[in-house]
Design a protein around this motif. Structure first.
Motif, PDB file in Angstrom:
ATOM      1  N   CYS A 152      24.966 -13.776   2.128  1.00 14.99           N
ATOM      2  CA  CYS A 152      24.622 -12.480   2.700  1.00 14.99           C
ATOM      3  C   CYS A 152      23.105 -12.478   2.935  1.00 14.99           C
ATOM      4  O   CYS A 152      22.345 -13.005   2.118  1.00 14.99           O
ATOM      5  N   ARG A 153      22.706 -11.906   4.042  1.00 12.73           N
ATOM      6  CA  ARG A 153      21.285 -11.847   4.385  1.00 12.73           C
ATOM      7  C   ARG A 153      20.917 -10.419   4.747  1.00 12.73           C
ATOM      8  O   ARG A 153      21.709  -9.696   5.343  1.00 12.73           O
ATOM      9  N   PHE A 154      19.694 -10.044   4.412  1.00 11.01           N
ATOM     10  CA  PHE A 154      19.208  -8.729   4.849  1.00 11.01           C
ATOM     11  C   PHE A 154      17.701  -8.776   5.023  1.00 11.01           C
ATOM     12  O   PHE A 154      17.012  -9.653   4.482  1.00 11.01           O
ATOM     13  N   SER A 155      17.193  -7.843   5.825  1.00 11.43           N
ATOM     14  CA  SER A 155      15.756  -7.761   6.088  1.00 11.43           C
ATOM     15  C   SER A 155      15.183  -6.535   5.396  1.00 11.43           C
ATOM     16  O   SER A 155      15.873  -5.532   5.198  1.00 11.43           O
ATOM     17  N   VAL A 156      13.916  -6.621   5.046  1.00  9.71           N
ATOM     18  CA  VAL A 156      13.224  -5.525   4.361  1.00  9.71           C
ATOM     19  C   VAL A 156      11.987  -5.137   5.172  1.00  9.71           C
ATOM     20  O   VAL A 156      11.192  -6.006   5.563  1.00  9.71           O
ATOM     21  N   ASP A 157      11.841  -3.853   5.421  1.00 10.57           N
ATOM     22  CA  ASP A 157      10.639  -3.304   6.049  1.00 10.57           C
ATOM     23  C   ASP A 157       9.848  -2.559   4.980  1.00 10.57           C
ATOM     24  O   ASP A 157      10.388  -1.694   4.290  1.00 10.57           O
ATOM     25  N   LEU A 158       8.566  -2.899   4.840  1.00  9.51           N
ATOM     26  CA  LEU A 158       7.691  -2.293   3.840  1.00  9.51           C
ATOM     27  C   LEU A 158       6.536  -1.610   4.541  1.00  9.51           C
ATOM     28  O   LEU A 158       5.938  -2.173   5.460  1.00  9.51           O
ATOM     29  N   ARG A 159       6.180  -0.388   4.114  1.00 15.38           N
ATOM     30  CA  ARG A 159       4.999   0.315   4.622  1.00 15.38           C
ATOM     31  C   ARG A 159       4.163   0.777   3.422  1.00 15.38           C
ATOM     32  O   ARG A 159       4.704   1.360   2.470  1.00 15.38           O
ATOM     33  N   VAL A 160       2.856   0.502   3.499  1.00 10.73           N
ATOM     34  CA  VAL A 160       1.956   0.856   2.396  1.00 10.73           C
ATOM     35  C   VAL A 160       0.664   1.437   2.966  1.00 10.73           C
ATOM     36  O   VAL A 160       0.276   1.152   4.103  1.00 10.73           O
ATOM     37  N   GLU A 161      -0.030   2.222   2.149  1.00 13.57           N
ATOM     38  CA  GLU A 161      -1.270   2.853   2.594  1.00 13.57           C
ATOM     39  C   GLU A 161      -2.515   2.041   2.257  1.00 13.57           C
ATOM     40  O   GLU A 161      -3.544   2.194   2.916  1.00 13.57           O
ATOM     41  N   THR A 162      -2.450   1.211   1.231  1.00 14.92           N
ATOM     42  CA  THR A 162      -3.648   0.495   0.793  1.00 14.92           C
ATOM     43  C   THR A 162      -3.355  -0.998   0.648  1.00 14.92           C
ATOM     44  O   THR A 162      -2.207  -1.402   0.410  1.00 14.92           O
ATOM     45  N   PRO A 163      -4.394  -1.835   0.761  1.00 14.19           N
ATOM     46  CA  PRO A 163      -4.194  -3.266   0.540  1.00 14.19           C
ATOM     47  C   PRO A 163      -3.656  -3.568  -0.858  1.00 14.19           C
ATOM     48  O   PRO A 163      -2.850  -4.492  -1.035  1.00 14.19           O
ATOM     49  N   GLU A 164      -4.099  -2.799  -1.852  1.00 12.56           N
ATOM     50  CA  GLU A 164      -3.646  -3.030  -3.222  1.00 12.56           C
ATOM     51  C   GLU A 164      -2.142  -2.816  -3.353  1.00 12.56           C
ATOM     52  O   GLU A 164      -1.446  -3.594  -4.019  1.00 12.56           O
ATOM     53  N   GLU A 165      -1.640  -1.757  -2.704  1.00 10.74           N
ATOM     54  CA  GLU A 165      -0.198  -1.529  -2.733  1.00 10.74           C
ATOM     55  C   GLU A 165       0.528  -2.657  -2.002  1.00 10.74           C
ATOM     56  O   GLU A 165       1.621  -3.069  -2.397  1.00 10.74           O
ATOM     57  N   GLY A 166      -0.079  -3.175  -0.933  1.00 13.96           N
ATOM     58  CA  GLY A 166       0.532  -4.283  -0.222  1.00 13.96           C
ATOM     59  C   GLY A 166       0.699  -5.503  -1.109  1.00 13.96           C
ATOM     60  O   GLY A 166       1.744  -6.161  -1.103  1.00 13.96           O
ATOM     61  N   VAL A 167      -0.336  -5.812  -1.890  1.00  5.80           N
ATOM     62  CA  VAL A 167      -0.265  -6.954  -2.801  1.00  5.80           C
ATOM     63  C   VAL A 167       0.816  -6.735  -3.855  1.00  5.80           C
ATOM     64  O   VAL A 167       1.635  -7.620  -4.136  1.00  5.80           O
ATOM     65  N   ALA A 168       0.826  -5.534  -4.443  1.00  9.75           N
ATOM     66  CA  ALA A 168       1.770  -5.254  -5.526  1.00  9.75           C
ATOM     67  C   ALA A 168       3.210  -5.273  -5.032  1.00  9.75           C
ATOM     68  O   ALA A 168       4.097  -5.864  -5.677  1.00  9.75           O
ATOM     69  N   LEU A 169       3.472  -4.651  -3.895  1.00 16.10           N
ATOM     70  CA  LEU A 169       4.843  -4.596  -3.391  1.00 16.10           C
ATOM     71  C   LEU A 169       5.291  -5.943  -2.842  1.00 16.10           C
ATOM     72  O   LEU A 169       6.467  -6.315  -2.982  1.00 16.10           O
ATOM     73  N   THR A 170       4.386  -6.693  -2.260  1.00 22.47           N
ATOM     74  CA  THR A 170       4.738  -8.038  -1.813  1.00 22.47           C
ATOM     75  C   THR A 170       5.161  -8.892  -3.002  1.00 22.47           C
ATOM     76  O   THR A 170       6.159  -9.616  -2.944  1.00 22.47           O
TER      77      THR A 170
END
Length: 372
Positions: free
Chosen positions: A244-262
């Motif tokens: 099974c495969r799926f894609s994820v779309d992520l939206r963040v407000e700050t670079p720090e949140e981008g690092v943490a959620l990635t």
């Protein structure tokens, strides 16, 4: 230009369908740009070949040859609408103040007006900055082949102007969320769903658990959203699915949140027994934060808009990304959403407001020639 002239010229662009996946259609749009720009001797034209099955780009240059940083105008000519949309569910038509058509709002309308403003500036030789206009073929799919070109031109720019659609009431954009894209592949163990069910390990069941975990990362207070928009898997109704495969779309407000959620998404681990989970991807567009320099740019733009009779306002941070995310992340003061007014982006009800064409053209001319 008159309103009727704009409608006629923009209609030719809309009639040239150019989905991101159709290199021939996108290149046909680039041909229209080059043909018109070639009639103005003061414009330098560079064609950048496409790659990876996508269309090419066009870079236009004009203005004074001085040491001032350039004003970089970013426009994409690809759309999300597949070939045949024009002849089917979204024909080019005018209904009152609305001009309908695939990609007219996002963003052929804004690109066309900015191009006309660029041509005007080239003919008159006005303005104190060199002008560079970049037309790209792949913004709607994340700019995979043009990000480096955008960033290279951005490093030479004093300002970046992005002709994405205006927000409600003609407001421009001074901040956007960052965008992450990930692909998750789950592998289980296949078996006959009737006679050997207990031997199977369902990849779809595991994917459902993982999707719940990913969607649970959404935190509106922190400006974080996670969304699974595509899922595929299984081979037959009577088989415990292996994949099974799926894609994820992520939206963040700050670079720090981008690092943490990635880190969190790339670190997804199996929840059920005897299954494997593989994740690829990362941040596609860095956050576009409203810096002091961007605030100063907006102040200039607001004053220039007032000089041509427009009360320019800015919108709150938007969740959508654009190529402006790349220039803003480089520290280039970036003003986005200076395109046309309208609605229905990415839908079969997409339209631009005809009454905004002449005022928005005046605004773009003022920005290209009046920024200090």
């Amino acid at each position: 230009m008159t309103e009727d002239q704009i409608v006629a010229g923009l209609s030719r662009w809309v009639e040239t369908e150019s989905p991101s996946s159709d290199a021939a259609g996108v290149d046909a749009m680039m041909d229209l740009v080059v043909a018109e720009a070639s009639a103005v001797p003061a414009i330098g034209i560079e064609r950048v070949p496409g790659r990876d099955g996508l269309g090419g780009s066009v870079v236009l240059r004009t203005g004074p040859a001085n040491e001032a940083g350039s004003i970089l105008v970013l426009s994409h000519l690809d759309t999300v609408h597949p070939l045949g949309t024009l002849a089917g569910d979204l024909p080019l038509r005018r209904v009152g103040d609305r001009l309908y058509g695939p990609g007219i709002f996002d963003m052929k309308g804004g690109a066309y007006l900015a191009f006309q403003a660029f041509l005007s500036a080239a003919r008159t030789g006005s303005g104190s900055h060199p002008l560079v206009m970049l037309f790209t073929p792949d913004e709607e799919i994340g700019s995979p082949t043009t990000r480096s070109l955008i960033e290279d031109l951005g490093r030479e720019a004093a300002y970046a102007l992005v002709t994405e659609p205006a927000r409600d009431g003609g407001r421009c954009v001074t901040a956007r969320k960052g965008v992450g894209r990930f692909d998750v592949e789950v592998e289980g163990r296949p078996s006959h769903s009737g006679t050997r069910h207990e031997d199977g390990r369902s990849a779809i069941r595991e994917a459902a658990l993982q999707i719940t975990a990913v969607e649970g990362m959404t935190d509106y207070e922190r400006g974080v959203t996670t969304s699974v928009g595509l899922v595929s898997g299984g081979t037959a109704a009577n088989v415990v699915p292996q994949f099974c495969r799926f894609s994820v779309d992520l939206r963040v407000e700050t670079p720090e949140e981008g690092v943490a959620l990635t880190r969190a998404i790339l670190g997804l681990a199996p929840i059920g027994p005897d299954v494997a989970v593989r994740v690829s991807g990362g941040m596609n567009r860095p956050p576009y934060e409203r810096s002091r320099a961007i605030a100063d740019l907006f102040g200039q733009a607001r004053a220039l808009a007032a000089s041509v009779g427009i009360d320019l306002a800015e919108a709150p941070r938007t969740g959508g990304g654009s190529d402006g995310n790349f220039t803003a992340a480089l520290g280039v003061p970036t003003l986005d959403g200076i395109g046309v007014e309208g609605d229905g982006a990415h839908t079969l009800e997409e339209y631009a407001l005809v009454s905004c064409f002449v005022p928005r053209l005046r605004l773009m001319k003022a920005l290209l020639t009046g920024l200090a």
